[in-house]
Write an enzyme that holds these catalytic residues in place. Structure first.
Site, mmCIF file in Angstrom:
data_model
loop_
_atom_site.group_PDB
_atom_site.id
_atom_site.type_symbol
_atom_site.label_atom_id
_atom_site.label_comp_id
_atom_site.label_asym_id
_atom_site.label_seq_id
_atom_site.Cartn_x
_atom_site.Cartn_y
_atom_site.Cartn_z
ATOM 1 C CD1 TRP A 109 -2.191 -2.192 1.772
ATOM 2 C CD2 TRP A 109 -2.947 -1.253 -0.105
ATOM 3 N NE1 TRP A 109 -3.185 -2.996 1.273
ATOM 4 C CE2 TRP A 109 -3.658 -2.444 0.121
ATOM 5 C CE3 TRP A 109 -3.252 -0.498 -1.246
ATOM 6 C CZ2 TRP A 109 -4.662 -2.894 -0.746
ATOM 7 C CZ3 TRP A 109 -4.251 -0.943 -2.101
ATOM 8 C CH2 TRP A 109 -4.937 -2.125 -1.848
ATOM 9 C CG ASP A 180 -3.053 3.740 4.328
ATOM 10 O OD1 ASP A 180 -4.121 3.574 4.952
ATOM 11 O OD2 ASP A 180 -2.773 3.127 3.263
ATOM 12 C CE LYS A 204 -8.856 -3.189 3.102
ATOM 13 N NZ LYS A 204 -7.684 -2.417 2.715
#
Ligand SMILES: *Cc1c(COP(=O)(O)O)cnc(C)c1O
Length: 370
Positions: A109, A180, A204
């Site tokens: 990511w 993040d 998530k």
């Protein structure tokens, strides 16, 4: 769990979209046809209706109170997922600044965020864990960040690799820290005042797909160029209370319920951290006590509390493990292709019983097949 449908539910270890608290799903079911006190479903209601505005404010205030977020920060509910933040962050905070942005790359990511940031400006990758197949995060002495960086960006929990920072990475005073937190938002208490910006897609650890929470220090709101497309400008969303355009009303509604569940049923972020440590320890203990049958991907000092990644001795055993797990109502365990093996995501909403059942299966499977 009561009805026939809920008893069909397995323990779901999906990495995302992922498990939600059963009590939240039940409330959503019960309120779906007609929101109590309204004459229609929330899905049919104007986002300017006072009932929805109250829901939006309640979601925001619950997140603020759980995380201790002061009024120095705006809390925004946006669309476009985490992926749009890969671009919005550099578009607002880097482009046109004449500075370069520092990025720490500890997984897939972070890598994607870097690729997008490079389209907006000058990027300096100050640490890259790619050569070790992203099995660790750096210590504070392993990289350096220039004082005049536009910001320092990192991904707290790399969902695919299962590596997680245990504390904030070192960052020079005056350089905004940008995080993040998509796969570990609200999994433990954090000092938000250490951050310039923290964001998380909800699907998530915080709710359903469709909404991304952005917590941004207000002094950073003005940095975006006036020529940015309106949606990409953080200030527009902050000025309009997340109603610059139609926000994702359903996702915000459910996210608010998940936050309330965290606060009222779980008892806050210290309580959920304790539970998350219990759950992930059960699985890491099963790895460590398997005599080498299971191999953990992350180095032990940066193991994730959310995504437990490990491999088995060969592909046949891995397939047999997944099949046996499914037969025991433990599903969505297959790892990401870049790491292979198994990934067990044990987010906030995974009950302790689910982790216990998986640990038991791991122990039994290892003793039968080692
Ligand atoms: C899933 C995930 C993303 C991407 O989220 P999208 O909403 O699909 O864009 C980014 N970062 C992390 C850490 C993630 O887990």
């Amino acid at each position: 769990m009561s009805s026939a449908v809920t008893t069909q539910r397995a323990y779901n270890f999906s990495a995302g979209p992922a498990v939600l608290p059963v009590s939240v799903l039940e409330q959503v079911r019960d309120e779906m046809m007609c929101l109590p006190g309204s004459r229609c479903s929330l899905l049919e209601m104007s986002h300017r209706d006072k009932v929805f505005i109250d829901i939006l404010h309640d979601a925001e205030n619950t997140v603020r109170s759980l995380m201790g977020i002061s009024d120095d920060y705006a809390v925004l509910f946006l669309q476009g997922g985490a992926a749009l933040q890969f671009s919005m962050i550099p578009a607002n905070l880097l482009a046109g600044s004449g500075k370069s942005a520092a990025y720490i790359q500890t997984g897939v990511w972070g890598k994607k965020a870097i690729a997008e940031a490079k389209k907006e400006g000058d990027v300096n990758v100050v640490y890259d864990a790619a050569e070790s197949n992203f099995n660790h995060v750096p210590g504070s002495g392993d990289y350096s960040v220039s004082d005049d960086s536009a910001y320092l960006y990192f991904c707290n929990n790399e969902t695919i690799q299962g590596v997680q920072f245990q504390d904030e990475p070192a960052c020079p005073a005056g350089v905004p820290l940008v995080c993040d937190a998509s796969s570990d938002f609200m999994h433990k208490p954090v000092d938000i005042n250490k951050y310039g910006l923290m964001y998380a897609c909800a699907q998530k650890n915080a709710g359903p797909a469709g909404v991304t929470v952005v917590v941004i220090r207000r002094d950073l709101l003005d940095r975006g160029s006036k020529t940015l497309p309106g949606y990409l400008q953080y200030k527009n969303h902050a000025d309009a209370d997340s109603e610059w355009n139609t926000p994702p009303t359903f996702a915000i509604w459910v996210l608010g319920k998940v936050a309330r569940w965290l606060q009222d049923d779980i008892g806050g972020l210290e309580a959920i951290e304790k539970l998350n440590r219990q759950k992930s320890s059960l699985l890491y203990d099963a790895i460590d006590q398997s005599g080498g049958f299971y191999t953990g991907h992350a180095k032990p000092d940066c193991r994730s509390l959310m995504n437990v990644t490990f491999t088995l001795p060969n592909d046949d055993l891995q397939a047999a493990f997944i099949a046996e797990a499914a037969a025991n109502d433990l599903v969505a365990l297959k790892g990401h292709r870049s790491v292979g093996g198994i990934r067990a995501s044990v987010y906030n909403a995974m009950p302790l019983e689910g982790a216990k059942a998986l640990a038991q299966l791991m122990n039994d499977f290892a003793s039968k097949n080692a």
